[in-house]
Design a protein around this motif. Structure first.
Motif, PDB file in Angstrom:
ATOM      1  N   MET A 127      43.756  56.519  37.751  1.00 39.53           N
ATOM      2  CA  MET A 127      42.849  56.040  38.953  1.00 39.53           C
ATOM      3  C   MET A 127      43.893  55.159  38.930  1.00 39.53           C
ATOM      4  O   MET A 127      44.627  54.570  39.298  1.00 39.53           O
ATOM      5  CB  MET A 127      42.501  55.512  38.179  1.00 39.53           C
ATOM      6  CG  MET A 127      40.614  56.545  37.346  1.00 39.53           C
ATOM      7  SD  MET A 127      39.412  54.992  36.859  1.00 39.53           S
ATOM      8  CE  MET A 127      38.457  55.274  38.476  1.00 39.53           C
ATOM      9  N   GLU A 128      43.676  55.240  41.007  1.00 44.33           N
ATOM     10  CA  GLU A 128      44.886  54.695  42.072  1.00 44.33           C
ATOM     11  C   GLU A 128      43.527  53.342  41.708  1.00 44.33           C
ATOM     12  O   GLU A 128      42.562  53.227  41.166  1.00 44.33           O
ATOM     13  CB  GLU A 128      44.198  55.242  43.005  1.00 44.33           C
ATOM     14  CG  GLU A 128      44.837  56.720  42.926  1.00 44.33           C
ATOM     15  CD  GLU A 128      46.618  56.284  43.130  1.00 44.33           C
ATOM     16  OE1 GLU A 128      47.418  55.079  43.858  1.00 44.33           O
ATOM     17  OE2 GLU A 128      47.587  56.826  42.702  1.00 44.33           O
ATOM     18  N   GLN A 129      44.302  52.071  42.113  1.00 42.78           N
ATOM     19  CA  GLN A 129      43.517  51.164  42.448  1.00 42.78           C
ATOM     20  C   GLN A 129      42.777  50.358  43.193  1.00 42.78           C
ATOM     21  O   GLN A 129      41.468  50.440  43.078  1.00 42.78           O
ATOM     22  CB  GLN A 129      44.482  49.990  42.794  1.00 42.78           C
ATOM     23  CG  GLN A 129      43.770  48.561  42.989  1.00 42.78           C
ATOM     24  CD  GLN A 129      44.053  48.007  41.073  1.00 42.78           C
ATOM     25  OE1 GLN A 129      44.477  48.242  40.675  1.00 42.78           O
ATOM     26  NE2 GLN A 129      42.884  47.471  40.848  1.00 42.78           N
ATOM     27  N   HIS A 130      42.662  51.438  44.147  1.00 41.54           N
ATOM     28  CA  HIS A 130      41.101  51.200  45.012  1.00 41.54           C
ATOM     29  C   HIS A 130      40.015  52.618  44.203  1.00 41.54           C
ATOM     30  O   HIS A 130      39.278  51.548  44.595  1.00 41.54           O
ATOM     31  CB  HIS A 130      41.516  52.372  46.947  1.00 41.54           C
ATOM     32  CG  HIS A 130      41.593  53.901  46.158  1.00 41.54           C
ATOM     33  ND1 HIS A 130      42.608  54.298  46.207  1.00 41.54           N
ATOM     34  CD2 HIS A 130      40.588  54.590  46.741  1.00 41.54           C
ATOM     35  CE1 HIS A 130      42.338  55.682  46.174  1.00 41.54           C
ATOM     36  NE2 HIS A 130      41.744  56.374  46.558  1.00 41.54           N
ATOM     37  N   GLU A 131      40.532  53.055  43.489  1.00 39.67           N
ATOM     38  CA  GLU A 131      39.534  53.997  42.643  1.00 39.67           C
ATOM     39  C   GLU A 131      39.195  52.718  41.954  1.00 39.67           C
ATOM     40  O   GLU A 131      37.177  53.248  41.265  1.00 39.67           O
ATOM     41  CB  GLU A 131      39.780  55.537  42.107  1.00 39.67           C
ATOM     42  CG  GLU A 131      40.320  56.497  42.680  1.00 39.67           C
ATOM     43  CD  GLU A 131      40.947  57.583  42.506  1.00 39.67           C
ATOM     44  OE1 GLU A 131      41.232  58.767  42.717  1.00 39.67           O
ATOM     45  OE2 GLU A 131      42.312  57.117  41.911  1.00 39.67           O
ATOM     46  N   ILE A 132      39.496  52.644  40.490  1.00 37.34           N
ATOM     47  CA  ILE A 132      39.467  51.490  40.358  1.00 37.34           C
ATOM     48  C   ILE A 132      38.198  50.329  40.828  1.00 37.34           C
ATOM     49  O   ILE A 132      37.590  49.778  40.260  1.00 37.34           O
ATOM     50  CB  ILE A 132      40.617  50.546  39.150  1.00 37.34           C
ATOM     51  CG1 ILE A 132      41.113  51.564  38.322  1.00 37.34           C
ATOM     52  CG2 ILE A 132      40.120  49.762  38.382  1.00 37.34           C
ATOM     53  CD1 ILE A 132      42.858  50.972  38.147  1.00 37.34           C
ATOM     54  N   ASN A 133      38.864  50.213  42.019  1.00 35.56           N
ATOM     55  CA  ASN A 133      37.655  48.872  42.775  1.00 35.56           C
ATOM     56  C   ASN A 133      36.421  49.261  42.877  1.00 35.56           C
ATOM     57  O   ASN A 133      35.406  49.186  42.242  1.00 35.56           O
ATOM     58  CB  ASN A 133      38.022  48.190  43.790  1.00 35.56           C
ATOM     59  CG  ASN A 133      39.555  47.601  43.706  1.00 35.56           C
ATOM     60  OD1 ASN A 133      40.152  47.012  41.722  1.00 35.56           O
ATOM     61  ND2 ASN A 133      40.232  47.607  44.893  1.00 35.56           N
ATOM     62  N   GLN A 134      36.556  50.633  43.260  1.00 35.08           N
ATOM     63  CA  GLN A 134      35.510  51.565  43.864  1.00 35.08           C
ATOM     64  C   GLN A 134      34.181  51.706  42.300  1.00 35.08           C
ATOM     65  O   GLN A 134      32.917  51.044  42.295  1.00 35.08           O
ATOM     66  CB  GLN A 134      35.200  52.732  44.322  1.00 35.08           C
ATOM     67  CG  GLN A 134      36.276  52.087  45.697  1.00 35.08           C
ATOM     68  CD  GLN A 134      36.659  53.697  46.450  1.00 35.08           C
ATOM     69  OE1 GLN A 134      36.446  54.687  45.937  1.00 35.08           O
ATOM     70  NE2 GLN A 134      36.030  53.971  47.637  1.00 35.08           N
ATOM     71  N   GLU A 135      34.636  51.852  41.238  1.00 32.62           N
ATOM     72  CA  GLU A 135      33.918  51.720  39.936  1.00 32.62           C
ATOM     73  C   GLU A 135      33.268  50.930  39.377  1.00 32.62           C
ATOM     74  O   GLU A 135      32.557  50.765  38.833  1.00 32.62           O
ATOM     75  CB  GLU A 135      35.105  52.912  38.726  1.00 32.62           C
ATOM     76  CG  GLU A 135      34.112  52.768  37.678  1.00 32.62           C
ATOM     77  CD  GLU A 135      33.360  53.929  37.468  1.00 32.62           C
ATOM     78  OE1 GLU A 135      32.636  54.532  36.652  1.00 32.62           O
ATOM     79  OE2 GLU A 135      33.206  54.655  38.957  1.00 32.62           O
ATOM     80  N   ILE A 136      34.003  49.672  39.510  1.00 27.39           N
ATOM     81  CA  ILE A 136      33.889  48.308  39.134  1.00 27.39           C
ATOM     82  C   ILE A 136      32.552  48.034  40.191  1.00 27.39           C
ATOM     83  O   ILE A 136      31.769  47.238  39.689  1.00 27.39           O
ATOM     84  CB  ILE A 136      34.999  46.694  39.348  1.00 27.39           C
ATOM     85  CG1 ILE A 136      35.746  47.854  38.339  1.00 27.39           C
ATOM     86  CG2 ILE A 136      34.155  45.801  38.743  1.00 27.39           C
ATOM     87  CD1 ILE A 136      37.275  46.843  38.665  1.00 27.39           C
ATOM     88  N   LYS A 137      33.119  48.171  41.491  1.00 27.78           N
ATOM     89  CA  LYS A 137      31.980  47.726  42.057  1.00 27.78           C
ATOM     90  C   LYS A 137      30.506  48.695  42.352  1.00 27.78           C
ATOM     91  O   LYS A 137      29.559  48.581  41.893  1.00 27.78           O
ATOM     92  CB  LYS A 137      32.345  47.892  44.345  1.00 27.78           C
ATOM     93  CG  LYS A 137      32.645  46.556  43.843  1.00 27.78           C
ATOM     94  CD  LYS A 137      32.907  46.575  45.049  1.00 27.78           C
ATOM     95  CE  LYS A 137      34.368  45.343  46.086  1.00 27.78           C
ATOM     96  NZ  LYS A 137      35.015  45.751  47.262  1.00 27.78           N
ATOM     97  N   ARG A 138      30.287  50.377  42.007  1.00 29.69           N
ATOM     98  CA  ARG A 138      29.393  51.572  41.496  1.00 29.69           C
ATOM     99  C   ARG A 138      28.851  50.287  40.093  1.00 29.69           C
ATOM    100  O   ARG A 138      27.409  50.487  40.279  1.00 29.69           O
ATOM    101  CB  ARG A 138      30.269  52.559  41.463  1.00 29.69           C
ATOM    102  CG  ARG A 138      28.855  53.602  40.978  1.00 29.69           C
ATOM    103  CD  ARG A 138      29.401  54.661  40.372  1.00 29.69           C
ATOM    104  NE  ARG A 138      30.284  54.452  38.671  1.00 29.69           N
ATOM    105  CZ  ARG A 138      29.273  54.554  37.908  1.00 29.69           C
ATOM    106  NH1 ARG A 138      27.810  54.400  37.534  1.00 29.69           N
ATOM    107  NH2 ARG A 138      29.825  54.203  36.622  1.00 29.69           N
ATOM    108  N   ILE A 139      30.175  50.251  38.544  1.00 32.50           N
ATOM    109  CA  ILE A 139      28.894  49.434  38.094  1.00 32.50           C
ATOM    110  C   ILE A 139      28.073  48.367  38.454  1.00 32.50           C
ATOM    111  O   ILE A 139      26.467  48.192  38.085  1.00 32.50           O
ATOM    112  CB  ILE A 139      29.871  49.384  37.060  1.00 32.50           C
ATOM    113  CG1 ILE A 139      30.901  51.195  36.022  1.00 32.50           C
ATOM    114  CG2 ILE A 139      29.468  48.714  35.716  1.00 32.50           C
ATOM    115  CD1 ILE A 139      31.458  50.688  35.717  1.00 32.50           C
ATOM    116  N   LEU A 140      28.310  47.495  39.336  1.00 32.28           N
ATOM    117  CA  LEU A 140      28.000  46.412  39.044  1.00 32.28           C
ATOM    118  C   LEU A 140      26.626  46.367  40.330  1.00 32.28           C
ATOM    119  O   LEU A 140      25.957  46.172  40.159  1.00 32.28           O
ATOM    120  CB  LEU A 140      28.958  45.321  40.507  1.00 32.28           C
ATOM    121  CG  LEU A 140      30.383  44.613  39.089  1.00 32.28           C
ATOM    122  CD1 LEU A 140      30.815  43.981  39.823  1.00 32.28           C
ATOM    123  CD2 LEU A 140      29.471  43.962  37.634  1.00 32.28           C
TER     124      LEU A 140
END
Length: 143
Positions: free
Chosen positions: A1-14
């Motif tokens: 996963m790219e860094q921006h995808e990781i950030n998006q996934e964390i924000k989605r979960i939160l």
């Protein structure tokens, strides 16, 4: 996963998850966890409480906390966070996070015992994501 995808996934979960565990440290050095309802603004998490609770006393003694949020089953992603917690009683936060369900514990948004716990992340980990081989770690510089 790219860094921006990781950030998006964390924000989605939160954004989607509200129930999590908040762990504080007791004066004797023992950790203590309890379930809390969280709301977020970006990576920063907020929870409400009465001033007269052990968790508030723990935070005032040691503001380092640990949060697990978003767990929905084995093999599904969730967020693991270490943060610095602060206690807030300003009117804007109290009104922003008030919910009528809190009346079981507090008299209303003007109750002098009503406080908001703000958890500012130091390290955020995306755990158990099927597209990752181990956790993805964001430190406070990246959060």
């Amino acid at each position: 996963m790219e860094q921006h995808e990781i950030n998006q996934e964390i924000k989605r979960i939160l954004n989607e998850s509200k129930l999590g565990s908040l762990t504080t440290m007791k004066k004797d050095g023992q950790p203590f966890s309890r379930y809390m309802i969280f709301r977020n603004e970006g990576y920063t998490l907020y929870a409400v409480s009465s001033r007269n609770t052990d968790k508030v006393r723990d935070i005032l003694n040691n503001n380092k906390v640990h949060i697990l949020i978003g767990f929905s089953g084995f093999g599904k992603p969730f967020v693991d966070m270490t943060a610095e917690a602060t206690i807030h009683e300003d009117e804007s936060l109290r009104k922003k996070f008030w919910h009528e369900n809190f009346r079981k514990y507090l008299n209303g948004p003007d109750d002098p015992n009503y406080i908001v716990i703000r958890c500012e992340p130091a390290v955020v980990r995306l755990m158990s994501h099927p597209q990752l081989d181990g956790p993805a770690v964001l430190t406070s510089e990246k959060v």
